[in-house]
Design an enzyme around this catalytic site. Structure first.
Site, PDB file in Angstrom:
ATOM      1  CE1 TYR A 180      -8.974  -3.358   0.255  1.00 16.08           C
ATOM      2  CE2 TYR A 180      -8.656  -1.296  -0.971  1.00 16.08           C
ATOM      3  CZ  TYR A 180      -8.208  -2.477  -0.123  1.00 16.08           C
ATOM      4  OH  TYR A 180      -6.835  -2.668   0.165  1.00 16.08           O
ATOM      5  CE  LYS A 202      -3.939  -2.510   2.184  1.00 13.18           C
ATOM      6  NZ  LYS A 202      -4.694  -2.576   3.422  1.00 13.18           N
ATOM      7  CD  GLU A 259      -8.249  -9.426  -4.295  1.00 12.67           C
ATOM      8  OE1 GLU A 259      -7.085  -9.878  -4.134  1.00 12.67           O
ATOM      9  OE2 GLU A 259      -8.950  -9.627  -3.349  1.00 12.67           O
ATOM     10  CG  PHE A 294     -13.332   1.178   7.094  1.00 12.42           C
ATOM     11  CD1 PHE A 294     -12.842   0.522   5.822  1.00 12.42           C
ATOM     12  CD2 PHE A 294     -14.031   0.064   7.742  1.00 12.42           C
ATOM     13  CE1 PHE A 294     -12.946  -0.672   5.397  1.00 12.42           C
ATOM     14  CE2 PHE A 294     -14.181  -1.288   7.707  1.00 12.42           C
ATOM     15  CZ  PHE A 294     -13.701  -1.648   6.180  1.00 12.42           C
ATOM     16  CG  ASN A 321      -3.273  -2.787   6.787  1.00 11.82           C
ATOM     17  OD1 ASN A 321      -3.055  -2.408   5.528  1.00 11.82           O
ATOM     18  ND2 ASN A 321      -4.563  -3.661   7.069  1.00 11.82           N
ATOM     19  CG  HIS A 350      -4.824  -6.418  -0.834  1.00 15.33           C
ATOM     20  ND1 HIS A 350      -5.876  -6.728  -0.208  1.00 15.33           N
ATOM     21  CD2 HIS A 350      -4.960  -7.328  -1.963  1.00 15.33           C
ATOM     22  CE1 HIS A 350      -6.651  -7.805  -0.884  1.00 15.33           C
ATOM     23  NE2 HIS A 350      -5.859  -8.183  -2.084  1.00 15.33           N
TER      24      HIS A 350
HETATM   25  P1  IDP Z   1      -7.736  -7.393   5.089  1.00 22.63           P
HETATM   26  O1  IDP Z   1      -6.668  -6.389   4.191  1.00 22.63           O
HETATM   27  O2  IDP Z   1      -6.778  -8.010   6.293  1.00 22.63           O
HETATM   28  O3  IDP Z   1      -8.199  -8.540   4.290  1.00 22.63           O
HETATM   29  P2  IDP Z   1     -10.030  -6.438   5.235  1.00 22.63           P
HETATM   30  O4  IDP Z   1     -11.158  -6.521   6.262  1.00 22.63           O
HETATM   31  O5  IDP Z   1     -10.540  -6.914   3.929  1.00 22.63           O
HETATM   32  O6  IDP Z   1      -8.718  -6.707   5.625  1.00 22.63           O
HETATM   33  O7  IDP Z   1     -10.016  -4.662   4.948  1.00 22.63           O
HETATM   34  C1  IDP Z   1      -9.649  -4.289   3.705  1.00 22.63           C
HETATM   35  C2  IDP Z   1      -8.662  -3.203   4.210  1.00 22.63           C
HETATM   36  O8  IDP Z   1      -9.394  -1.986   4.881  1.00 22.63           O
HETATM   37  C3  IDP Z   1      -7.649  -3.354   5.514  1.00 22.63           C
HETATM   38  O9  IDP Z   1      -6.447  -3.837   5.184  1.00 22.63           O
HETATM   39  C4  IDP Z   1      -7.526  -1.892   6.142  1.00 22.63           C
HETATM   40  O10 IDP Z   1      -6.689  -1.088   5.173  1.00 22.63           O
HETATM   41  C5  IDP Z   1      -8.949  -1.210   5.915  1.00 22.63           C
HETATM   42  N1  IDP Z   1      -9.737  -1.538   7.102  1.00 22.63           N
HETATM   43  C6  IDP Z   1     -10.259  -2.570   7.473  1.00 22.63           C
HETATM   44  N2  IDP Z   1     -11.201  -2.292   8.628  1.00 22.63           N
HETATM   45  C7  IDP Z   1     -10.869  -0.951   8.983  1.00 22.63           C
HETATM   46  C8  IDP Z   1     -11.264  -0.391  10.082  1.00 22.63           C
HETATM   47  O11 IDP Z   1     -12.182  -0.746  10.862  1.00 22.63           O
HETATM   48  N3  IDP Z   1     -11.039   0.984  10.063  1.00 22.63           N
HETATM   49  C9  IDP Z   1     -10.035   1.383   9.149  1.00 22.63           C
HETATM   50  N4  IDP Z   1      -9.329   0.757   8.043  1.00 22.63           N
HETATM   51  C10 IDP Z   1     -10.088  -0.406   7.989  1.00 22.63           C
HETATM   52 MG    MG Z   2      -9.740  -8.427   2.774  1.00 19.82          MG
END
Ligand code: IDP
Ligand code: MG
Length: 137
Positions: A50, A10, A127, A58, A113, A116
């Site tokens: 997404y 990212k 994807e 969010f 984080n 992805h």
């Molecule tokens: P993942 O990346 O671990 O698969 P997902 O639940 O698919 O997680 O969410 C996609 C992305 O959306 C996350 O990696 C993060 O960047 C963002 N995200 C998910 N949940 C939250 C949240 O509660 N607050 C802020 N960002 C979030």
């Molecule tokens: Mg995910």
């Protein structure tokens, strides 16, 4: 066709100069790189990628973050690559991620984080088609 995963670093990871660190982990683990490309996504590509999250509270912040700079997209191939890469990445909230995982070593946030990774072979296909227009051999 062998199993593939769609992975990207990212914009936070690119800006923090973590590309080589993340590539090194997948390369030394033994996965094959089928594609490796630095790219600025379009608004439509982010929405499609997404799709399961576009209605979430969010999402506007997530979209702005993903569009804030180039990402490094990879297609990785290998035995059970999807689950293995998810284990190497760690859970979504980096504060929950164990040391030794990419998020556990390199991030402290749930939103920003670093990385992805596809969560299933079916997601990986969708994807890859979104970013590359077709499956990649
Ligand atoms: P993942 O990346 O671990 O698969 P997902 O639940 O698919 O997680 O969410 C996609 C992305 O959306 C996350 O990696 C993060 O960047 C963002 N995200 C998910 N949940 C939250 C949240 O509660 N607050 C802020 N960002 C979030
Ligand atoms: Mg995910």
């Amino acid at each position: 066709m062998a199993e593939q995963s769609l992975v990207f670093i990212k914009p936070d990871g690119v800006k923090r100069r973590l590309m080589s660190e993340v590539i090194r982990r997948f390369e030394t683990r033994g996965f094959e790189f089928k594609r490796l490309e630095l790219r600025q996504l379009s608004s439509d590509e982010v929405d499609a990628h997404y799709q399961e999250h576009v209605e979430r509270d969010f999402y506007p912040r997530l979209k702005e973050f993903i569009l804030s700079g180039p990402i490094l997209i990879m297609i990785l191939e290998g035995d059970r690559v999807v689950d293995t890469v998810r284990k190497m990445v760690g859970p979504t909230d980096a504060l929950d991620a164990e040391p030794g995982t990419i998020r556990g070593d390199l991030a402290l946030s749930k939103g920003e984080n670093v990385i992805h990774a596809s969560d299933s072979p079916e997601s990986a296909k969708r994807e890859i088609e979104n970013f590359f227009g077709s499956l990649v051999h």
